[in-house]
Design a protein around this motif. Structure first.
Motif, PDB file in Angstrom:
ATOM      1  N   VAL A 269       0.870  -1.867   0.401  1.00 33.28           N
ATOM      2  CA  VAL A 269      -0.346   0.331  -0.236  1.00 33.28           C
ATOM      3  C   VAL A 269       0.900   1.439  -0.077  1.00 33.28           C
ATOM      4  O   VAL A 269       0.377   1.966  -0.545  1.00 33.28           O
ATOM      5  N   LEU A 270       2.273   1.225   0.324  1.00 35.00           N
ATOM      6  CA  LEU A 270       2.586   1.957   0.573  1.00 35.00           C
ATOM      7  C   LEU A 270       3.588   2.364  -0.515  1.00 35.00           C
ATOM      8  O   LEU A 270       3.348   3.286  -1.649  1.00 35.00           O
ATOM      9  N   ALA A 271       3.960   1.299  -1.665  1.00 39.11           N
ATOM     10  CA  ALA A 271       3.707   1.763  -2.898  1.00 39.11           C
ATOM     11  C   ALA A 271       2.960   2.356  -4.355  1.00 39.11           C
ATOM     12  O   ALA A 271       3.176   2.819  -4.709  1.00 39.11           O
ATOM     13  N   ASP A 272       1.111   2.023  -3.356  1.00 34.76           N
ATOM     14  CA  ASP A 272       0.519   2.291  -4.322  1.00 34.76           C
ATOM     15  C   ASP A 272      -0.774   2.525  -3.025  1.00 34.76           C
ATOM     16  O   ASP A 272      -1.636   2.193  -2.987  1.00 34.76           O
ATOM     17  N   PRO A 273      -0.490   4.070  -2.899  1.00 33.17           N
ATOM     18  CA  PRO A 273      -1.835   4.711  -1.888  1.00 33.17           C
ATOM     19  C   PRO A 273      -3.540   4.394  -3.032  1.00 33.17           C
ATOM     20  O   PRO A 273      -4.120   4.608  -1.952  1.00 33.17           O
ATOM     21  N   GLY A 274      -3.179   4.432  -4.059  1.00 34.64           N
ATOM     22  CA  GLY A 274      -4.452   4.507  -4.517  1.00 34.64           C
ATOM     23  C   GLY A 274      -5.406   3.037  -3.331  1.00 34.64           C
ATOM     24  O   GLY A 274      -6.292   2.815  -3.655  1.00 34.64           O
ATOM     25  N   LEU A 275      -4.483   2.004  -3.367  1.00 31.36           N
ATOM     26  CA  LEU A 275      -4.761   0.925  -2.417  1.00 31.36           C
ATOM     27  C   LEU A 275      -5.949   1.155  -1.060  1.00 31.36           C
ATOM     28  O   LEU A 275      -6.291   0.487  -0.044  1.00 31.36           O
ATOM     29  N   ILE A 276      -5.483   2.602  -0.944  1.00 26.14           N
ATOM     30  CA  ILE A 276      -5.648   2.610   0.730  1.00 26.14           C
ATOM     31  C   ILE A 276      -7.305   2.001   0.908  1.00 26.14           C
ATOM     32  O   ILE A 276      -7.909   1.675   2.207  1.00 26.14           O
ATOM     33  N   ARG A 277      -8.266   2.763   0.183  1.00 27.32           N
ATOM     34  CA  ARG A 277      -9.292   2.450   0.496  1.00 27.32           C
ATOM     35  C   ARG A 277     -10.228   0.972   1.100  1.00 27.32           C
ATOM     36  O   ARG A 277     -10.941   0.380   1.495  1.00 27.32           O
ATOM     37  N   THR A 278      -9.304   0.656  -0.164  1.00 29.09           N
ATOM     38  CA  THR A 278      -9.848  -1.353  -0.568  1.00 29.09           C
ATOM     39  C   THR A 278      -9.284  -2.140   0.350  1.00 29.09           C
ATOM     40  O   THR A 278      -8.967  -2.881   1.491  1.00 29.09           O
ATOM     41  N   THR A 279      -7.810  -0.825   0.952  1.00 26.30           N
ATOM     42  CA  THR A 279      -7.390  -1.686   2.527  1.00 26.30           C
ATOM     43  C   THR A 279      -8.168  -1.749   3.833  1.00 26.30           C
ATOM     44  O   THR A 279      -7.941  -2.843   4.414  1.00 26.30           O
ATOM     45  N   VAL A 280      -8.717  -0.297   3.834  1.00 28.11           N
ATOM     46  CA  VAL A 280      -8.781  -0.381   5.040  1.00 28.11           C
ATOM     47  C   VAL A 280     -10.542  -1.473   5.085  1.00 28.11           C
ATOM     48  O   VAL A 280     -10.902  -1.734   5.858  1.00 28.11           O
ATOM     49  N   GLU A 281     -11.296  -1.516   3.925  1.00 28.50           N
ATOM     50  CA  GLU A 281     -12.318  -2.489   3.904  1.00 28.50           C
ATOM     51  C   GLU A 281     -11.701  -3.732   3.787  1.00 28.50           C
ATOM     52  O   GLU A 281     -12.409  -4.528   4.662  1.00 28.50           O
ATOM     53  N   GLU A 282     -10.685  -4.318   3.824  1.00 27.08           N
ATOM     54  CA  GLU A 282     -10.388  -5.812   4.282  1.00 27.08           C
ATOM     55  C   GLU A 282      -9.669  -5.511   5.450  1.00 27.08           C
ATOM     56  O   GLU A 282      -9.990  -6.503   5.935  1.00 27.08           O
ATOM     57  N   SER A 283      -9.240  -4.768   6.235  1.00 28.99           N
ATOM     58  CA  SER A 283      -9.421  -4.786   7.259  1.00 28.99           C
ATOM     59  C   SER A 283     -10.030  -4.801   8.007  1.00 28.99           C
ATOM     60  O   SER A 283     -10.252  -6.011   8.509  1.00 28.99           O
ATOM     61  N   LEU A 284     -10.941  -4.140   7.533  1.00 29.06           N
ATOM     62  CA  LEU A 284     -12.276  -4.176   8.368  1.00 29.06           C
ATOM     63  C   LEU A 284     -13.182  -6.011   8.647  1.00 29.06           C
ATOM     64  O   LEU A 284     -14.115  -6.757   9.131  1.00 29.06           O
ATOM     65  N   ARG A 285     -12.982  -6.245   7.366  1.00 33.26           N
ATOM     66  CA  ARG A 285     -13.045  -8.184   6.866  1.00 33.26           C
ATOM     67  C   ARG A 285     -12.365  -8.117   7.796  1.00 33.26           C
ATOM     68  O   ARG A 285     -12.477  -9.944   8.807  1.00 33.26           O
ATOM     69  N   TYR A 286     -11.531  -8.815   7.677  1.00 36.47           N
ATOM     70  CA  TYR A 286     -10.042  -9.816   7.678  1.00 36.47           C
ATOM     71  C   TYR A 286     -10.002  -9.600   9.279  1.00 36.47           C
ATOM     72  O   TYR A 286      -9.631 -10.785   9.660  1.00 36.47           O
ATOM     73  N   ASP A 287      -9.700  -8.675  10.210  1.00 34.43           N
ATOM     74  CA  ASP A 287      -9.598  -8.469  11.473  1.00 34.43           C
ATOM     75  C   ASP A 287     -10.966  -9.420  12.359  1.00 34.43           C
ATOM     76  O   ASP A 287     -11.905  -9.529  11.761  1.00 34.43           O
ATOM     77  N   PRO A 288      -9.914 -10.463  13.205  1.00 34.42           N
ATOM     78  CA  PRO A 288     -10.888 -10.780  13.811  1.00 34.42           C
ATOM     79  C   PRO A 288     -11.355 -10.854  15.169  1.00 34.42           C
ATOM     80  O   PRO A 288     -12.638 -11.642  15.721  1.00 34.42           O
TER      81      PRO A 288
END
Length: 406
Positions: A269-288
């Motif tokens: 995500v550091l290399a591609d800040p365009g992933l910030i939005r999907t990273t947040v969503e995946e964190s919300l899904r992935y975190d147990p």
């Protein structure tokens, strides 16, 4: 269709091997007993739903109600739960307003459009907090340095609450979200203190109106519509302050912890800040653990779910975290895919009682991550990920601390 097996109730919540890992029993329950009997900290029994389809149905189907949780035969999470969450004065006041009407009055202030406009202010505050954290030196605790104060600042500013009072909100919310730590008497005392505080705040704004949300709701100004009554204003302020900081603070810290636990994620995500939005969503899904306990519902009638039968009068625990790892609902369910699309996770619930403030939580998570990537690209854990510890005895399981360096 799998039927629920009648076995000795499992002790709930289930134990996870570490703060960043799911409970091992989830996968087994999803496969063999998706509607399982569990015993809550109060000693009451309930049915635990662990599959995605079952959880989504229970959270959105009117046969499963939230209001029913105030009934005498509904299960309580803890000795203090019936007072603190589902049958508290705050909950009764909001229910009396009518849930749909209340959401209509308040929800217009939490639209994605309004939250996007708030994003620059969120990032500016995150910049100030990072400045202060860096000035104190490394290692630093990201929980106290950024994850907790950022959402507190934002919700206090929205409601016109002095930021200096944030420690009081932390104390009250810990009591209201407890499963084992506090007695019913302690909970009732905290309710009275919190209600008195909000009453004083509302009365002050009535005397000296500001440009905050509470003022707009009490006056019906700026398109707010009909003025909100005093008791509803007090309850609304309580509800938004509780929901507006504790959970989001946990989500921010856990998101960063997951990215740094396997630093290839951070680098991507550091290399591609365009992933910030999907990273947040995946964190919300992935975190147990961000939505550790799950949401409770009350079965108003006998209901057939894909995973089994739920009898009328049963309290069900909807494990959104387990549903978000359901192998039948997600490709590579146990992989953290920062570009995952679509991502209809259940971290904020679904249906009429889904989290009203989810656009705000997303804005704060995206803003915090953007600032950290920009300001501290070399950010890393200062301890092994296995050493991270979550708070116990709460409905959520936020990290106690997140030691980082850079």
């Amino acid at each position: 269709m799998a039927e629920a097996r009648e076995v000795e109730p499992l002790s709930y919540p289930l134990t996870a091997p570490s703060a960043l890992e799911p409970a091992r029993r989830w996968a087994e329950l999803r496969e063999t007993c998706p509607v399982a009997q569990v015993r809550l900290p109060s000693g009451d029994t309930a049915r635990l739903l662990t599959r995605y389809d079952d959880v989504r149905t229970a959270l959105s189907d009117p046969r499963f109600s939230r209001e029913g949780l105030a009934r005498p035969d509904a299960a309580s999470v803890s000795a203090a739960d019936a007072e603190s969450v589902f049958d508290s004065p705050m909950a009764r006041t909001l229910n009396a307003q009518g849930h749909t009407r209340w959401r209509r009055m308040v929800g217009k202030w939490f639209t994605a459009k309004r939250m996007t406009a708030l994003r620059p202010d969120v990032e500016a505050m995150a910049e100030q907090l990072v400045d202060a954290m860096v000035a104190r030196g490394r290692p630093a605790d990201l929980v106290t340095g950024l994850a907790f104060p950022l959402p507190v600042y934002v919700i206090c500013r929205m409601l016109g609450v002095p930021e200096s009072d944030r420690d009081r909100f932390k104390s009250w919310s810990d009591i209201f979200l407890t499963t084992t730590r506090h007695t019913a008497e302690e909970t009732r005392d905290a309710q009275r203190e919190f209600a008195a505080y909000m009453t004083h705040l509302v009365e002050g704004k009535r005397a000296e109106p500001g440009d905050d949300l509470l003022t707009l709701l009490m006056t019906g100004a700026d398109g707010a519509g009909e003025p909100m009554e005093h008791d509803a204003l007090v309850a609304t302020g309580q509800a938004l302050l509780l929901a507006g900081h504790e959970t989001t603070a946990g989500f921010i810290a856990l998101m960063v912890a997951h990215l740094l636990a396997d630093r290839r994620r951070w680098e991507r995500v550091l290399a591609d800040p365009g992933l910030i939005r999907t990273t947040v969503e995946e964190s919300l899904r992935y975190d147990p653990n961000g939505a550790n306990f799950g949401m409770l519902r009350y079965a108003e009638e006998d209901t057939e779910l894909p995973g089994g039968t739920v009898p009328a009068g049963t309290t069900v625990v909807c494990s959104m975290a387990s549903a978000n790892r359901d192998e039948h609902a997600w490709d590579d369910a146990h992989a953290m895919d920062l570009g995952r699309r679509p991502n209809p996770h259940l971290a904020f619930g679904v249906g009429p009682h889904s989290c009203l403030g989810q656009p705000l939580a997303r804005t704060e998570m995206q803003g915090a991550l953007a600032v950290l990537l920009r300001r501290l690209p070399t950010l890393d854990l200062a301890v092994d990920a296995a050493e991270l510890r979550a708070h116990e005895g709460l409905l959520t399981a936020p990290l106690r601390e997140l030691p980082v360096t850079w």
